[in-house]
Design an enzyme around this catalytic site. Sequence first.
Site, mmCIF file in Angstrom:
data_model
loop_
_atom_site.group_PDB
_atom_site.id
_atom_site.type_symbol
_atom_site.label_atom_id
_atom_site.label_comp_id
_atom_site.label_asym_id
_atom_site.label_seq_id
_atom_site.Cartn_x
_atom_site.Cartn_y
_atom_site.Cartn_z
ATOM 1 N N ASN A 102 34.707 -9.223 51.554
ATOM 2 C CA ASN A 102 33.407 -9.744 52.002
ATOM 3 C C ASN A 102 33.013 -11.030 51.264
ATOM 4 O O ASN A 102 32.617 -12.019 51.886
ATOM 5 C CB ASN A 102 32.322 -8.689 51.804
ATOM 6 C CG ASN A 102 31.006 -9.108 52.453
ATOM 7 O OD1 ASN A 102 30.932 -9.286 53.671
ATOM 8 N ND2 ASN A 102 29.977 -9.321 51.647
ATOM 9 N N SER A 127 26.461 -16.369 39.058
ATOM 10 C CA SER A 127 25.794 -15.418 38.177
ATOM 11 C C SER A 127 26.194 -15.672 36.730
ATOM 12 O O SER A 127 27.308 -16.132 36.451
ATOM 13 C CB SER A 127 26.231 -14.006 38.589
ATOM 14 O OG SER A 127 25.882 -13.079 37.601
ATOM 15 N N TYR A 152 33.197 -7.453 41.228
ATOM 16 C CA TYR A 152 32.035 -8.279 41.626
ATOM 17 C C TYR A 152 32.000 -9.561 40.803
ATOM 18 O O TYR A 152 31.901 -10.662 41.338
ATOM 19 C CB TYR A 152 30.722 -7.497 41.446
ATOM 20 C CG TYR A 152 29.516 -8.420 41.537
ATOM 21 C CD1 TYR A 152 29.136 -8.972 42.757
ATOM 22 C CD2 TYR A 152 28.789 -8.790 40.395
ATOM 23 C CE1 TYR A 152 28.065 -9.853 42.837
ATOM 24 C CE2 TYR A 152 27.723 -9.663 40.462
ATOM 25 C CZ TYR A 152 27.361 -10.198 41.694
ATOM 26 O OH TYR A 152 26.312 -11.082 41.771
ATOM 27 N N LYS A 156 32.471 -13.946 41.712
ATOM 28 C CA LYS A 156 31.660 -15.109 41.331
ATOM 29 C C LYS A 156 32.530 -16.123 40.593
ATOM 30 O O LYS A 156 32.473 -17.322 40.876
ATOM 31 C CB LYS A 156 30.476 -14.677 40.455
ATOM 32 C CG LYS A 156 29.478 -13.799 41.181
ATOM 33 C CD LYS A 156 28.906 -14.488 42.408
ATOM 34 C CE LYS A 156 28.011 -13.607 43.242
ATOM 35 N NZ LYS A 156 27.692 -14.153 44.562
ATOM 36 N N ASN A 182 18.729 -12.992 35.252
ATOM 37 C CA ASN A 182 18.321 -11.715 35.860
ATOM 38 C C ASN A 182 17.088 -11.861 36.738
ATOM 39 O O ASN A 182 15.958 -11.735 36.240
ATOM 40 C CB ASN A 182 18.057 -10.669 34.767
ATOM 41 C CG ASN A 182 19.325 -10.294 34.058
ATOM 42 O OD1 ASN A 182 19.867 -11.062 33.266
ATOM 43 N ND2 ASN A 182 19.856 -9.136 34.364
ATOM 44 N N ARG A 298 25.828 2.144 28.336
ATOM 45 C CA ARG A 298 26.560 2.162 29.600
ATOM 46 C C ARG A 298 27.783 1.260 29.443
ATOM 47 O O ARG A 298 27.632 0.106 29.004
ATOM 48 C CB ARG A 298 25.640 1.632 30.704
ATOM 49 C CG ARG A 298 26.211 1.679 32.094
ATOM 50 C CD ARG A 298 25.175 1.324 33.134
ATOM 51 N NE ARG A 298 24.543 0.015 32.906
ATOM 52 C CZ ARG A 298 23.682 -0.554 33.735
ATOM 53 N NH1 ARG A 298 23.318 0.071 34.843
ATOM 54 N NH2 ARG A 298 23.146 -1.726 33.474
HETATM 55 N N1 LIG Z 1 19.905 -10.101 42.372
HETATM 56 C C1 LIG Z 1 20.589 -10.394 41.268
HETATM 57 O O1 LIG Z 1 20.360 -9.804 40.208
HETATM 58 C C2 LIG Z 1 21.656 -11.461 41.293
HETATM 59 C C3 LIG Z 1 22.118 -12.014 40.082
HETATM 60 C C4 LIG Z 1 23.109 -12.997 40.122
HETATM 61 C C5 LIG Z 1 23.635 -13.405 41.349
HETATM 62 N N2 LIG Z 1 23.182 -12.847 42.494
HETATM 63 C C6 LIG Z 1 23.768 -13.260 43.773
HETATM 64 O O2 LIG Z 1 22.739 -13.783 44.580
HETATM 65 C C7 LIG Z 1 23.021 -13.526 45.962
HETATM 66 C C8 LIG Z 1 21.843 -12.851 46.601
HETATM 67 O O3 LIG Z 1 21.561 -11.656 45.881
HETATM 68 P P1 LIG Z 1 20.397 -10.673 46.313
HETATM 69 O O4 LIG Z 1 19.933 -9.992 45.102
HETATM 70 O O5 LIG Z 1 19.429 -11.367 47.198
HETATM 71 O O6 LIG Z 1 21.249 -9.634 47.165
HETATM 72 P P2 LIG Z 1 20.857 -8.848 48.509
HETATM 73 O O7 LIG Z 1 21.872 -7.778 48.691
HETATM 74 O O8 LIG Z 1 19.424 -8.473 48.500
HETATM 75 O O9 LIG Z 1 21.050 -9.992 49.606
HETATM 76 C C9 LIG Z 1 22.295 -10.333 50.115
HETATM 77 C C10 LIG Z 1 22.155 -10.328 51.636
HETATM 78 O O10 LIG Z 1 23.394 -10.735 52.220
HETATM 79 C C11 LIG Z 1 23.659 -9.921 53.341
HETATM 80 N N3 LIG Z 1 25.112 -9.927 53.525
HETATM 81 C C12 LIG Z 1 26.059 -9.502 52.651
HETATM 82 N N4 LIG Z 1 27.275 -9.706 53.169
HETATM 83 C C13 LIG Z 1 27.095 -10.285 54.390
HETATM 84 C C14 LIG Z 1 27.979 -10.747 55.410
HETATM 85 N N5 LIG Z 1 29.299 -10.662 55.288
HETATM 86 N N6 LIG Z 1 27.452 -11.310 56.519
HETATM 87 C C15 LIG Z 1 26.106 -11.423 56.666
HETATM 88 N N7 LIG Z 1 25.226 -10.996 55.744
HETATM 89 C C16 LIG Z 1 25.722 -10.435 54.618
HETATM 90 C C17 LIG Z 1 23.064 -8.562 53.001
HETATM 91 O O11 LIG Z 1 22.713 -7.817 54.155
HETATM 92 C C18 LIG Z 1 21.839 -8.943 52.182
HETATM 93 O O12 LIG Z 1 20.674 -9.036 52.978
HETATM 94 C C19 LIG Z 1 24.296 -12.704 45.977
HETATM 95 O O13 LIG Z 1 25.382 -13.568 46.181
HETATM 96 C C20 LIG Z 1 24.356 -12.119 44.585
HETATM 97 O O14 LIG Z 1 25.676 -11.838 44.176
HETATM 98 C C21 LIG Z 1 22.203 -11.889 42.501
#
Ligand SMILES: NC(=O)c1ccc[n+]([C@@H]2O[C@H](COP(=O)([O-])OP(=O)(O)OC[C@H]3O[C@@H](n4cnc5c(N)ncnc54)[C@H](O)[C@@H]3O)[C@@H](O)[C@H]2O)c1
Length: 347
Positions: A102, A127, A152, A156, A182, A298
């Site tokens: 994915n 991240s 994961y 990144k 975060n 953890r």
């Molecule tokens: N939230 C955190 O703590 C954090 C920290 C560092 C990096 N990130 C990165 O930021 C980005 C957004 O994170 P988030 O917290 O909003 O996550 P989230 O899961 O809330 O949002 C990701 C969205 O992408 C959609 N999605 C995933 N794969 C898909 C695909 N193949 N096609 C279409 N839609 C798809 C999901 O349905 C979801 O709505 C991610 O890449 C995550 O790795 C998040």
Amino acid sequence: MPTVLITGGCGYIGSHTAIELMKVGKLDVISIDNHHNSSPEAIDRIEAIAGKRMKNYAIDACDRAAVQEVFEAHPDIVGVIHFAAYKAVGESVEKPLEYYHNNFESLVNMLAACEANGVENFIFSSSCTVYGDIDKLPVTEETPTTEAASPYGNTKLVGERIIQDFIKSTDKVKAIALRYFNPVGADESGLNGEDPINAPNNLVPFITRVASGLLPQLTVFGGDYPTRDGTCIRDYIHVTDISIAHINALDYLLDGKNSSNYERLNLGSGNGVSVLEAINAFEEVSGVKLNYVIGDRRPGDVTQIYSDSSLAKEKLGWVAGRGISEMMASAWKWQLNLNESRAAQEA
Ligand SMILES: NC(=O)c1ccc[n+]([C@@H]2O[C@H](COP(=O)([O-])OP(=O)(O)OC[C@H]3O[C@@H](n4cnc5c(N)ncnc54)[C@H](O)[C@@H]3O)[C@@H](O)[C@H]2O)c1
């Protein structure tokens, strides 16, 4: 009107970014989100706050033909913000191939679509996990990355490398990888926040769910770390601040202010907050006493990490303005709203 395509626009950070982009109003916002970890209700929430409806294509970003159709339907796309990814560290250990498929396939697809359709500007959600467990704090962009501790994290680390290699091969696309620390909190209205379909595995949604009785108890993982109160230290950053950084980063690329065609920037507050300090901040703003216990460490948790975000300030004119109390207050307001609307649905 010039348009920005957000992948994952119904997810946590994507939906908040859509709201901030709409508030600015310079760009139309469209999204690709297949609701793997979000609900279509996010589109209503965005509209309730921003007063505009975001067009979401509920397609898989890994589906190259479907992605191409979106680009063809929107010849005005000037930039892509690629949030879509699977993001649960533990799940990625159990299902590495799903994560690699994915997160890599969607990234490669979006980059290829940008090049094929003349879209020059690309922002990637990276991240602080790329830094691993480091001794020297705060973390700057010069801090070496280390081997990822989970599939994961590897998506990144390697995702950044994929972009870097691609950018070297083309003069048609410029990119910025934003390394989030975060992200927590919710829109200040309390009408939009983190609402994962999958179980929360981050501290703040856990706190708010325990406080509202949806979960019985919070376990703090480890009270014997060599920190000021024995609990892990993290750099929490308000989701609205993170969202605004994406707008600044896109403007920076659109205005041609970039110093190279691929840049990496930390997005953090620069302050380390321990788990107990976060809990205290929550108790103070909510007036709720949290039921928690200190448990074992953890596996895989780093002792402490916080950023030096001065490069983002210098390049994007961006600082994280909202503190831990605002993060907790907005997260709590959102949880109370969510509880109320879920209760109304069940009645
Ligand atoms: N939230 C955190 O703590 C954090 C920290 C560092 C990096 N990130 C990165 O930021 C980005 C957004 O994170 P988030 O917290 O909003 O996550 P989230 O899961 O809330 O949002 C990701 C969205 O992408 C959609 N999605 C995933 N794969 C898909 C695909 N193949 N096609 C279409 N839609 C798809 C999901 O349905 C979801 O709505 C991610 O890449 C995550 O790795 C998040």
